[in-house]
Design a protein around this motif. Sequence first.
Motif, mmCIF file in Angstrom:
data_model
loop_
_atom_site.group_PDB
_atom_site.id
_atom_site.type_symbol
_atom_site.label_atom_id
_atom_site.label_comp_id
_atom_site.label_asym_id
_atom_site.label_seq_id
_atom_site.Cartn_x
_atom_site.Cartn_y
_atom_site.Cartn_z
ATOM 1 N N ALA A 20 0.810 -1.213 0.000
ATOM 2 C CA ALA A 20 0.000 0.000 0.000
ATOM 3 C C ALA A 20 0.848 1.271 0.000
ATOM 4 O O ALA A 20 0.305 2.362 -0.002
ATOM 5 C CB ALA A 20 -0.915 -0.001 1.227
ATOM 6 N N ALA A 21 2.176 1.125 -0.015
ATOM 7 C CA ALA A 21 3.042 2.299 0.034
ATOM 8 C C ALA A 21 2.868 3.143 -1.224
ATOM 9 O O ALA A 21 2.789 2.628 -2.331
ATOM 10 C CB ALA A 21 4.498 1.869 0.185
ATOM 11 N N SER A 22 2.810 4.442 -1.033
ATOM 12 C CA SER A 22 2.592 5.344 -2.172
ATOM 13 C C SER A 22 3.906 5.621 -2.898
ATOM 14 O O SER A 22 4.979 5.505 -2.313
ATOM 15 C CB SER A 22 1.990 6.655 -1.680
ATOM 16 N N PRO A 23 3.824 6.008 -4.144
ATOM 17 C CA PRO A 23 5.039 6.353 -4.890
ATOM 18 C C PRO A 23 5.837 7.472 -4.228
ATOM 19 O O PRO A 23 7.055 7.505 -4.324
ATOM 20 C CB PRO A 23 4.511 6.786 -6.256
ATOM 21 N N GLY A 24 5.163 8.358 -3.518
ATOM 22 C CA GLY A 24 5.841 9.455 -2.828
ATOM 23 C C GLY A 24 6.775 8.982 -1.732
ATOM 24 O O GLY A 24 7.697 9.698 -1.346
ATOM 25 N N THR A 25 6.545 7.791 -1.223
ATOM 26 C CA THR A 25 7.418 7.228 -0.192
ATOM 27 C C THR A 25 8.415 6.254 -0.787
ATOM 28 O O THR A 25 9.120 5.576 -0.052
ATOM 29 C CB THR A 25 6.600 6.511 0.905
ATOM 30 N N GLY A 26 8.469 6.170 -2.093
ATOM 31 C CA GLY A 26 9.379 5.232 -2.742
ATOM 32 C C GLY A 26 8.689 3.959 -3.162
ATOM 33 O O GLY A 26 9.302 3.088 -3.766
ATOM 34 N N GLY A 27 7.433 3.826 -2.808
ATOM 35 C CA GLY A 27 6.658 2.663 -3.202
ATOM 36 C C GLY A 27 6.984 1.413 -2.414
ATOM 37 O O GLY A 27 7.797 1.429 -1.485
ATOM 38 N N PRO A 28 6.327 0.316 -2.777
ATOM 39 C CA PRO A 28 6.501 -0.945 -2.056
ATOM 40 C C PRO A 28 7.950 -1.434 -2.031
ATOM 41 O O PRO A 28 8.396 -1.976 -1.026
ATOM 42 C CB PRO A 28 5.618 -1.925 -2.827
ATOM 43 N N GLY A 29 8.683 -1.224 -3.109
ATOM 44 C CA GLY A 29 10.074 -1.700 -3.146
ATOM 45 C C GLY A 29 10.941 -1.045 -2.098
ATOM 46 O O GLY A 29 11.754 -1.692 -1.449
ATOM 47 N N ARG A 30 10.768 0.274 -1.899
ATOM 48 C CA ARG A 30 11.550 0.982 -0.880
ATOM 49 C C ARG A 30 11.170 0.517 0.515
ATOM 50 O O ARG A 30 12.017 0.324 1.368
ATOM 51 C CB ARG A 30 11.359 2.498 -1.029
ATOM 52 N N VAL A 31 9.882 0.305 0.739
ATOM 53 C CA VAL A 31 9.430 -0.161 2.051
ATOM 54 C C VAL A 31 9.997 -1.555 2.332
ATOM 55 O O VAL A 31 10.492 -1.825 3.418
ATOM 56 C CB VAL A 31 7.891 -0.153 2.152
ATOM 57 N N ARG A 32 9.949 -2.427 1.337
ATOM 58 C CA ARG A 32 10.497 -3.774 1.530
ATOM 59 C C ARG A 32 12.003 -3.730 1.779
ATOM 60 O O ARG A 32 12.526 -4.480 2.598
ATOM 61 C CB ARG A 32 10.168 -4.656 0.333
ATOM 62 N N ALA A 33 12.712 -2.838 1.085
ATOM 63 C CA ALA A 33 14.156 -2.691 1.304
ATOM 64 C C ALA A 33 14.439 -2.186 2.717
ATOM 65 O O ALA A 33 15.380 -2.642 3.369
ATOM 66 C CB ALA A 33 14.754 -1.746 0.262
ATOM 67 N N ASP A 34 13.608 -1.259 3.193
ATOM 68 C CA ASP A 34 13.750 -0.739 4.553
ATOM 69 C C ASP A 34 13.533 -1.848 5.578
ATOM 70 O O ASP A 34 14.308 -1.991 6.530
ATOM 71 C CB ASP A 34 12.752 0.400 4.768
ATOM 72 N N VAL A 35 12.496 -2.642 5.375
ATOM 73 C CA VAL A 35 12.209 -3.765 6.275
ATOM 74 C C VAL A 35 13.372 -4.754 6.261
ATOM 75 O O VAL A 35 13.821 -5.217 7.310
ATOM 76 C CB VAL A 35 10.877 -4.453 5.906
#
Length: 106
Positions: A20-35
């Motif tokens: 559900a991560a928005s493109p403004g936050t880097g999207g799902p890929g950035r969130v998964r990389a952060d996790v």
Amino acid sequence: MTIVEFLYARLDEDERAAHAASPGTGGPGRVRADVAAKRRIVNEYVRAYRSGVDAIGGRGAPASDDSWGALHAWRKALEHLASAYAGHPDFDRTWAVPQGENVPRR
């Protein structure tokens, strides 16, 4: 619940919510990389902790002051990671990082 169990549970939740991560936050890929990066930090703490416990139990070389210092640094890293979830009902206040330890943004 230990700080390790708490963080693994929160990271699991974050990973499930990544879609559900928005493109403004880097999207799902950035969130998964952060996790994934945070998981590596927790895993390194677990490795350092087990190494220290093994040394105390006589299954390895005695732990040096440097290794205890490193373990302490990993623990502090976990406390900083956990502080992002301070509002969660399972957050243990003993994990709270004193305000003076927060690093100001550059």
